[in-house]
Design an enzyme around this catalytic site. Structure first.
Site, mmCIF file in Angstrom:
data_model
loop_
_atom_site.group_PDB
_atom_site.id
_atom_site.type_symbol
_atom_site.label_atom_id
_atom_site.label_comp_id
_atom_site.label_asym_id
_atom_site.label_seq_id
_atom_site.Cartn_x
_atom_site.Cartn_y
_atom_site.Cartn_z
ATOM 1 N N GLU A 1 45.961 -59.421 -47.299
ATOM 2 C CA GLU A 1 46.603 -58.110 -47.473
ATOM 3 C C GLU A 1 47.473 -58.023 -48.719
ATOM 4 O O GLU A 1 47.590 -56.960 -49.327
ATOM 5 C CB GLU A 1 47.427 -57.745 -46.232
ATOM 6 C CG GLU A 1 46.600 -57.349 -45.019
ATOM 7 C CD GLU A 1 46.125 -58.549 -44.201
ATOM 8 O OE1 GLU A 1 46.528 -59.686 -44.525
ATOM 9 O OE2 GLU A 1 45.349 -58.354 -43.244
ATOM 10 N N PHE B 1 45.288 -52.785 -39.795
ATOM 11 C CA PHE B 1 46.298 -52.325 -38.835
ATOM 12 C C PHE B 1 47.611 -52.169 -39.585
ATOM 13 O O PHE B 1 47.944 -53.021 -40.416
ATOM 14 C CB PHE B 1 46.493 -53.353 -37.707
ATOM 15 C CG PHE B 1 45.358 -53.391 -36.720
ATOM 16 C CD1 PHE B 1 45.392 -52.629 -35.556
ATOM 17 C CD2 PHE B 1 44.253 -54.186 -36.959
ATOM 18 C CE1 PHE B 1 44.341 -52.663 -34.648
ATOM 19 C CE2 PHE B 1 43.193 -54.229 -36.060
ATOM 20 C CZ PHE B 1 43.235 -53.463 -34.894
ATOM 21 N N ASP C 1 50.412 -52.822 -38.700
ATOM 22 C CA ASP C 1 51.217 -54.019 -38.471
ATOM 23 C C ASP C 1 51.060 -55.022 -39.623
ATOM 24 O O ASP C 1 51.976 -55.786 -39.908
ATOM 25 C CB ASP C 1 50.779 -54.679 -37.167
ATOM 26 C CG ASP C 1 50.640 -53.673 -36.046
ATOM 27 O OD1 ASP C 1 51.497 -53.653 -35.160
ATOM 28 O OD2 ASP C 1 49.676 -52.864 -36.071
ATOM 29 N N PHE C 2 49.898 -55.037 -40.243
ATOM 30 C CA PHE C 2 49.631 -56.038 -41.292
ATOM 31 C C PHE C 2 50.072 -55.564 -42.678
ATOM 32 O O PHE C 2 49.925 -56.306 -43.659
ATOM 33 C CB PHE C 2 48.141 -56.413 -41.338
ATOM 34 C CG PHE C 2 47.544 -56.777 -40.008
ATOM 35 C CD1 PHE C 2 48.349 -57.225 -38.965
ATOM 36 C CD2 PHE C 2 46.181 -56.667 -39.774
ATOM 37 C CE1 PHE C 2 47.809 -57.548 -37.728
ATOM 38 C CE2 PHE C 2 45.636 -56.988 -38.538
ATOM 39 C CZ PHE C 2 46.451 -57.433 -37.524
ATOM 40 N N HIS D 1 49.546 -55.064 -32.849
ATOM 41 C CA HIS D 1 48.457 -54.196 -33.329
ATOM 42 C C HIS D 1 48.688 -52.739 -32.936
ATOM 43 O O HIS D 1 47.733 -51.993 -32.769
ATOM 44 C CB HIS D 1 47.103 -54.642 -32.749
ATOM 45 C CG HIS D 1 46.598 -55.946 -33.279
ATOM 46 N ND1 HIS D 1 47.129 -57.147 -32.900
ATOM 47 C CD2 HIS D 1 45.605 -56.220 -34.151
ATOM 48 C CE1 HIS D 1 46.468 -58.132 -33.508
ATOM 49 N NE2 HIS D 1 45.541 -57.601 -34.283
#
Lengths: 319, 327
Positions: B60, B83, B85-86, B129
Site C-alpha cells: 500500500e 480496504f 483500514d489499509f 476490515h
C-alpha cells in the site's frame, strides 16, 4: 565515460559550490541567521555530482533531507536555494518549504524530502510515468542508508523491479542514520547486495570517487533507458558534519571524522585532474574563487530578498 | 434514466474517464483479472490492458507513493486500496507527500491522483476490515475527501475527482456497492463541494454521510408518519465542505441530528457541529446539536454486536424525536 575537459571542470566547480554553499549554511546556523534545521552534504559531494552529470533533459530525480547537493549538482540556482533557506519570497518555494523541501519540478527535480525514505515511492511513480509514456528518460532516486531500512524501500524496489521501471536507486551510505551505525542497523555486509532480493543488478562503489560513482550511474542509466529496469547502487561515503544542526557527535570519534576528511572527494578529484594535466594550479584557484563568489552573491541576494507576505499563508494548498 | 448499481456507476466513471484521457489509469491489489476485491474494476483490464489496469503486489505504501509520483510527473492515477483500514500503510505517502507537495514546493506542482477505498462495517469483517477513517484525511490540508451515498453521486463525483488537480480520497461504502439508483446515460459531473438535499423537510435537519444517508432516509419516512418532517442533507464531499447548504438547512429547521458511521468521538460530526455552532445558524437552533456515530470500541464480529456498534435508523428516529420534544 570519457568526459570533455569542459564537463570535468564544471563537475569540479559544482563540487566546490556544494561545499561552499554548505559551509555558508553552517555559518548561518551558527550565527542563528537561519531557523529550523538543516542537513549538510559536506563530504558527500562526489555522489550528487557523479550521478547528476548523467541527467539529460526530461530526466527526473528525487532527493533527501540532505538534499542541497543534488539540487546544485542538477543545476539549481544557488540564489533561489539560499533565499529558500532564509525563508524568503524569492526562494524556490517562496519560503514555505525551507531546507528540506526545495524542488524544481519543471527541471525534473521532484524535491528534497523531510521523511527518511519518503522520496523512494515517488521516484517509482516518476519511473512509472516515464514507462507509460514510452519515454527513454530515467528517474534517479537518492536516499541514505537509514532509508534502506524503511518498509517503503522494499515495496518500491520490488515494484520497480517487477515492472522494469527506469529508476536508478542510489543509496548514499554515509555510515550513520543520525547516530545509529549502519553496521548495527543492517545484518548484511552491504546494502548493494539487497539487489539480489529483487532480481536486479547491485553495485557497490566508493562514494568519494566521482569517477566510480559516475561509471556506476552511467551503466545503470543506460540500462534503464533501454527498458531493462532498475539498478541499486550503494555509494559508500561519510558525513563530515553532524546529522543536523543539533548533533554533538557523541556517537563517533574525532579521529574517525579526521580520517574520513583525508579522503575528501573534492581534493581527490582535484589531484586526479591535475595529475592528468586537465587542471592547473591557477585554473583551480580561479574556479575556487568563482565558486566562492557565486555563493557570496547568492547570500547577498537572499539577504536582500523580501519576506513572504503572510496574506499568502493559505495559498497553494490546492491547485 | 437507467437504474444501475453503485459499483457499476463507479466502474462507468473509471471507464469513461479512461476513454476520455489517456493519462488516467488504475492500479491496486487485484484490480486486474480479479476485478477488484468488490468487483468494481471488473472488465477494465480486458478493455484497457495491463498497462492501464495495473495489478500491484500487496504494497500500500508504494501504491500511494507511486500514484503521487506519477501524478506529479503528468499522469492521472486512480489507485485502489482494498480496504480503508489499509490506508494506514499508505498514510505517509498520502499525508506527508501527496498532500503537501504543492505547498512545500511553492505552488509549482500538481498532484492529480485519486485514491479509491471501500470503508464501512456491516459485512461481519470485524475490527480490521470495517472502519471508516475519513476524518483522518479531512484533517490534512491539501487532501480532498469525497464520500458518495448514491450511484448517481458516485459516478458524477468520481469523474470530477479524476479531473481534479489535487489528491482526492474517494471513500466508497461496501454496503452501497449493491444499491441501485438512476444514473443518466449521458455525460455529467458533480462539482466537489456541493451538498445535496436528499429529502426536503421543515422540522429537523439530518446531516448524514455515505451509507448513513440511506438510514437517515429510512428514519425520515418513519418520522413523517408521526408528523415530524425531516430534511436529509448529504454533504457528499467533506473537503471541500458546502458550509452554506448546511447553515441554510439548519436555519430553516432549527434542529440538527448529525450521523456518520465512523466513531462518534472526534468524528467528522464534531467538525459539522462546530461549523453550525460558529455560524449564523446558531441563533436559529431550538435544541442542542445531536451527534450519532460508531461506538467507542473496535468494530465487533458478532452480528448483534456489530449492529449495536453502527448507528441505526431507530437511533436517528429517537434523536430527532428528542430534539422535537424539547421545543
Amino acid at each position: 565515460m570519457e568526459f570533455s575537459e569542459e564537463v570535468l571542470l564544471s563537475m569540479y566547480k559544482k563540487m566546490l559550490l556544494i561545499r561552499y554553499f554548505e559551509e555558508k549554511v553552517d555559518e548561518f546556523f551558527a550565527r542563528a541567521l537561519i531557523h529550523g534545521t538543516t542537513h549538510l552534504y559536506v563530504g558527500e559531494e562526489a555522489i550528487a555530482v557523479g550521478a547528476c552529470v548523467h541527467l539529460e533533459k526530461g530526466d527526473l530525480f528525487t532527493s533527501t533531507h540532505r538534499g542541497h547537493g543534488h539540487c546544485i549538482a542538477s543545476g539549481a540556482d544557488v540564489k533561489r536555494m539560499m533565499a529558500e533557506l532564509l525563508g524568503k519570497e524569492t526562494g524556490y518555494s517562496h519560503g514555505k518549504g525551507g531546507s528540506m523541501h526545495i524542488a524544481d519540478v519543471e527541471a525534473g527535480n521532484l524535491g528534497a524530502n523531510g521523511v527518511v525514505g519518503g522520496g523512494i515511492p515517488l521516484a517509482v511513480g516518476a519511473g512509472l510515468t516515464l514507462k507509460m509514456k514510452n519515454s527513454d528518460r530515467v528517474a534517479l532516486c537518492f536516499f541514505g542508508d537509514g532509508a534502506a531500512n524503511q518498509g517503503g524501500f522494499h515495496e518500491s524496489l520490488n515494484l520497480a523491479s517487477i515492472w522494469d521501471l527506469p529508476v536508478v536507486f542510489i543509496c548514499e551510505n554515509n555510515v550513520y542514520g543520525m547516530s545509529f551505525p549502519v553496521k548495527k542497523a543492517i545484518k548484511a555486509k552491504t546494502i548493494a547486495e539487497r539487489s539480489k532480493a529483487y532480481g536486479i543488478p547491485g553495485d557497490l562503489v566508493d562514494g568519494n570517487d566521482v569517477f566510480a560513482v559516475s561509471d556506476a550511474v552511467e551503466a545503470a542509466v543506460k540500462r534503464a533507458r533501454k527498458g531493462k529496469g532498475p539498478t541499486l547502487i550503494e555509494c559508500q561515503t561519510y558525513r563530515w558534519k553532524g546529522h543536523s544542526k543539533s548533533d554533538a557527535n557523541v556517537y563517533r570519534t574525532q579521529e574517525e571524522i579526521e580520517n574520513w576528511k583525508k579522503k575528501c572527494p573534492i581534493k581527490r578529484f582535484r589531484e586526479k585532474l591535475m595529475k592528468e594535466n586537465l587542471l592547473t594550479r591557477e585554473q583551480a584557484e580561479r574556479i575556487d574563487q568563482a565558486a566562492k563568489k557565486e555563493i557570496e552573491e547568492a547570500t547577498e541576494f537572499a539577504m536582500r530578498s523580501q519576506e513572504p507576505n503572510p496574506e499568502n499563508l493559505e495559498e497553494d494548498v490546492y491547485a | 434514466m437507467p437504474e444501475i448499481l453503485y459499483r457499476e456507476a463507479i466502474r462507468d466513471a473509471l471507464r469513461e474517464e479512461m476513454l476520455r484521457d489517456e493519462r488516467v489509469f488504475v492500479m491496486g491489489e487485484d484490480v486486474g483479472v480479479y476485478g477488484g476485491a468488490f468487483g468494481v474494476t471488473q472488465g477494465l483490464i480486458e478493455e484497457f490492458g495491463e498497462d492501464r489496469v495495473r495489478d500491484t503486489p500487496i504494497s500500500e505504501a508504494v501504491i500511494a507513493g507511486a500514484a503521487a509520483g506519477s501524478a506529479v510527473t503528468g499522469m492521472r492515477p486512480v489507485a485502489e486500496i482494498m480496504f480503508m483500514d489499509f490506508t494506514t500503510f499508505a498514510t505517509d505517502q498520502l499525508v506527508n507527500q501527496a498532500a503537501k507537495i504543492r505547498y512545500m514546493f511553492g505552488g509549482k506542482a500538481r498532484v492529480p491522483m485519486v485514491l479509491r477505498t471501500p470503508a464501512g462495517a456491516g459485512t461481519g469483517a470485524a475490527a480490521q476490515h470495517s472502519q471508516s477513517l475519513e476524518v483522518w484525511f479531512t484533517h490534512i490540508p491539501g487532501l480532498k475527501v469525497v464520500m458518495p451515498s448514491t450511484p448517481y453521486d458516485a459516478k458524477g463525483l468520481l469523474k470530477s475527482s479524476i479531473r481534479d488537480d489535487n489528491p482526492v480520497i474517494f471513500v466508497e461504502h461496501k454496503l452501497l456497492y449493491n444499491t441501485k439508483g438512476n444514473v443518466p446515460a449521458e455525460e455529467y459531473t458533480i462539482p466537489l463541494g456541493v451538498a445535496d438535499v436528499k429529502r426536503a423537510g421543515r422540522d429537523v435537519t439530518i446531516i448524514a454521510t455515505s451509507h448513513m444517508v440511506l438510514k437517515a432516509l429510512e428514519a425520515a419516512d418513519t418520522l413523517a408518519r408521526s408528523g415530524i418532517d425531516a430534511e436529509v442533507l448529504d454533504p457528499r464531499t467533506l473537503v471541500p465542505l458546502d458550509k452554506e447548504a448546511i447553515v441554510e438547512s439548519v436555519k430553516k429547521t432549527g434542529r440538527v441530528v448529525i450521523v456518520h458511521e465512523a466513531c462518534k468521538r472526534s468524528g467528522f460530526g464534531a467538525e459539522l457541529a462546530a461549523t453550525i455552532a460558529e455560524s449564523d445558524a446558531f441563533d436559529y437552533l431550538d435544541a442542542p446539536i445531536k451527534r450519532l456515530g460508531g461506538a467507542w470500541s473496535p468494530i465487533p464480529y458478532n452480528p448483534n454486536l456489530e449492529a449495536a456498534w453502527i448507528p441505526q435508523a431507530e437511533d436517528i428516529i429517537r434523536a430527532a424525536r428528542e430534539l422535537k420534544e424539547r421545543t
